[in-house]
Enzyme design. Structure first.
Site, short mmCIF file in Angstrom:
data_model
loop_
_atom_site.label_atom_id
_atom_site.label_comp_id
_atom_site.label_asym_id
_atom_site.label_seq_id
_atom_site.Cartn_x
_atom_site.Cartn_y
_atom_site.Cartn_z
N GLY A 51 0.84 -1.19 0.00
CA GLY A 51 0.00 0.00 0.00
C GLY A 51 0.87 1.24 0.00
O GLY A 51 2.06 1.16 0.29
N CYS A 78 5.31 -6.10 1.35
CA CYS A 78 5.67 -4.69 1.40
C CYS A 78 5.03 -3.99 2.61
O CYS A 78 5.36 -4.30 3.74
CB CYS A 78 5.31 -4.03 0.07
SG CYS A 78 6.13 -2.47 -0.14
N TYR A 79 4.07 -3.07 2.40
CA TYR A 79 3.41 -2.43 3.54
C TYR A 79 2.83 -3.48 4.48
O TYR A 79 2.87 -3.33 5.70
CB TYR A 79 2.30 -1.50 3.04
CG TYR A 79 1.48 -0.87 4.16
CD1 TYR A 79 1.83 0.36 4.71
CD2 TYR A 79 0.34 -1.52 4.67
CE1 TYR A 79 1.09 0.92 5.74
CE2 TYR A 79 -0.40 -0.96 5.69
CZ TYR A 79 -0.03 0.27 6.22
OH TYR A 79 -0.77 0.82 7.24
N HIS A 165 7.76 -7.42 -4.25
CA HIS A 165 6.44 -7.80 -4.78
C HIS A 165 6.51 -9.10 -5.57
O HIS A 165 6.88 -9.09 -6.75
CB HIS A 165 5.89 -6.67 -5.67
CG HIS A 165 5.49 -5.48 -4.88
ND1 HIS A 165 4.24 -5.35 -4.31
CD2 HIS A 165 6.18 -4.38 -4.52
CE1 HIS A 165 4.17 -4.22 -3.64
NE2 HIS A 165 5.34 -3.60 -3.74
N GLU A 167 4.10 -10.73 -6.73
CA GLU A 167 2.98 -10.86 -7.67
C GLU A 167 3.28 -10.27 -9.05
O GLU A 167 2.57 -10.55 -10.00
CB GLU A 167 1.72 -10.21 -7.08
CG GLU A 167 1.74 -8.69 -6.93
CD GLU A 167 2.42 -8.20 -5.66
OE1 GLU A 167 3.23 -8.95 -5.08
OE2 GLU A 167 2.16 -7.05 -5.27
N LYS A 366 -13.00 -9.97 -15.57
CA LYS A 366 -13.56 -10.08 -16.93
C LYS A 366 -13.08 -11.35 -17.67
O LYS A 366 -13.88 -12.03 -18.30
CB LYS A 366 -13.13 -8.85 -17.73
CG LYS A 366 -13.79 -8.74 -19.07
CD LYS A 366 -15.04 -7.92 -18.95
CE LYS A 366 -15.78 -7.78 -20.25
NZ LYS A 366 -17.00 -7.00 -20.04
#
Ligand code: XMP
Length: 510
Positions: A51, A78-79, A165, A167, A366
């Site tokens: 974040g 992270c955060y 990160h 991801e 989607k």
């Protein structure tokens, strides 16, 4: 199931996708989620996202620190890792050097999160704060040149943190790290497939609608409302009535083709309402984009409601709301009690008609809806339809909407889509369409001067319409399209290509 606590990272949806790609269901929840609600969801693991905040800032997002005592594995990213550190008695401070971009990760312990990752691997960093001291019971498991505690763990408590990160694609071994968390540490099984989703969704709908009650649904012909309709239809059969409103602002032959596809292939119970005249009358002389949208929205509402009231005993309104809309509105309101954004077109209806919402797609992205559509046997032409806005060509004719201008735009649009499909670009593009400008320009045709309309072509790539980039269509292709349009469409003597991205532009011109 894995729960992702949303601390505001731009990568949250990416984490969710990564988890789901592994066949494990996950949900993104706001930080304010009560502990009891987490327990009820019975997650196998919890991921605390990154974040933009600094944890000592007032108002920085916090989750109940008791999550660390639930015995459920937690991965802080992270955060999320900084939050975990501070909450459990470690120390976080502003880093002397902000770390952004690639860093080489040196791994100390090849177990746990880093099983099969190797001794060293590139990772993607993006943080201003850093961890100065780990909480008791934690050990450092990896570091980078700038960051001593790039990863840490308290394996006996099943708590793990990474500063980088995993991801994003820039962390090449990120997928392995997330898999280690999901499967080895949390013990999840691969059970989330579109087949299982469809089965559960149908059972859920059956249970909430019950054995006798009826539902209505606004069918637009797009993939979302069609898939929602098919799911609800599977659950309650002919007790679902779909309403399709032709607002007179559709593309050439669109209403007729949809009628055939929806009715023949899907066996749905559909009422087609032809309201084109009414829309065009209300729009006559209007040029302001917001006024156009409001008028189209209002007339749609009136037409839809009048039709819906004919269906006696309807207690439910089906909608094809997708997950990005749900997350967006939850984050914007900052809490689990947030009102979920309802489709602007039928906003007030549930309340006025005392209808309960049925939104079977509200946890899907989607591309998952498209996969589900295929699973449910929807024809390709529906599954792969590009999104089309509710106000239709009404917001693609800049200035006044008249039958003549509609006709010109339809002609241009037909050529464009024909060529896009023939060249094999249709599925690759998020949207491709034409816009009719409210100005004229001079041209020469034969030996005569012309003073005619300008058509703009817009083609964008995007994953979710939140951001979009203009498509780099080959010049030869654009040349062919432009040529055909100017030669074949009466009333157009100039074609331009839109080379703006979103942001700062939007996808639609109005
Ligand atoms: P913008 O123009 O805001 O559009 O970048 C983002 C996406 O939303 C679609 N869009 C709409 N869809 N009703 C809809 O159902 C609307 O009023 C509407 N306005 C824009 C647009 O086509 C794009 O996919």
């Amino acid at each position: 199931m894995i729960i992702i606590i949303d601390f505001g990272s731009q990568y949250n949806q990416l984490i969710a996708r990564r988890v789901r790609e592994n066949g494990v269901f996950c949900r993104i929840e706001p930080p304010g989620i009560p502990l009891e609600a987490i327990r009820r969801l019975k997650p196998e693991g919890i991921i605390l996202s990154g974040g933009p905040s600094s944890i000592y800032e007032t108002g920085s997002p916090k989750v109940d620190p008791a999550v660390f005592d639930l015995g459920i594995p937690v991965l802080g990213i992270c955060y999320g890792m900084q939050f975990m550190t501070a909450a459990l008695g470690g120390r976080v401070a502003r880093a002397a050097k902000r770390e952004y971009g690639f860093a080489e990760l040196s791994i100390r312990s090849a177990a746990g999160l880093f099983k099969s990752v190797g001794r060293s691997t590139p990772c993607w960093m993006s943080h201003g704060d850093s961890i100065q001291r780990l909480p008791k019971g934690f050990e450092a498991t990896a570091s980078t040149g700038n960051t001593r505690f790039a990863a840490a763990a308290a394996p006996q408590r099943k708590l793990y943190g990474v500063q980088f990160h995993p991801e994003v694609a820039h962390t090449p071994k990120g997928g392995v790290i997330l898999k280690n968390f999901i499967f080895s540490i949390c013990g999840c099984r691969r059970s989330w497939t579109m087949k299982s989703f469809a089965r559960e969704a149908v059972a859920d709908i059956r249970q909430s609608v019950g054995d006798h009650r009826k539902a209505i649904l606004g069918l637009s012909g797009g993939v979302d409302s069609s898939v929602a309709a098919v799911l609800i239809h599977r659950a309650i059969g002919k007790r679902l009535t779909c309403i399709f409103v032709d607002n007179g602002l559709l593309r050439r032959h669109e209403a007729e083709q949809l009628k055939i596809t929806l009715k023949k292939h899907l066996d749905l119970n559909i009422r087609f309402v032809n309201a084109g005249r009414r829309f065009l009358k209300a729009l006559a002389g209007v040029t302001d984009p917001e006024r156009k949208r409001k008028i189209i929205g209002r007339v749609f509402m009136e037409v839809f409601e009048a039709e819906a009231r004919k269906i006696k005993g309807a207690g439910f309104l089906g909608q094809g709301t997708l997950y990005p809309d749900v997350i967006e509105s939850v984050s914007a309101f900052g809490g689990p009690s947030a009102v979920i954004k309802s489709h602007h077109n039928v906003g007030g209806l549930p309340k006025r008609m005392k209808l309960k919402l049925v939104e079977p797609l509200k946890y899907l992205f989607k591309d998952e809806v498209r996969e589900l559509g295929r699973e449910l046997g929807l024809p390709d032409e529906l599954v792969w339809r590009q999104p089309f806005p509710g106000p239709g060509l009404g917001i693609r004719i800049l200035g006044e909407i008249s039958p003549r201008r509609l006709n010109i735009l339809r002609n241009v649009d037909t050529i464009l889509i024909e060529e896009i499909k023939a060249a094999g670009y249709y599925k690759q593009l998020w949207q491709s369409f034409a816009v009719l400008l409210p100005i004229k320009s001079v041209g020469v045709m034969g030996d005569a001067r012309t003073y005619e309309n300008i058509a703009a072509i817009r083609a964008v790539t995007s994953r979710d319409a939140m951001t979009a980039d203009w498509a780099r269509l080959p010049h030869a292709f654009l040349a062919k399209v432009s040529n055909r349009i100017i030669n074949e469409v009466d009333g157009v003597n100039r074609v331009v290509y839109d080379i703006s991205s979103k942001p700062p532009s939007t996808i639609e011109w109005e």
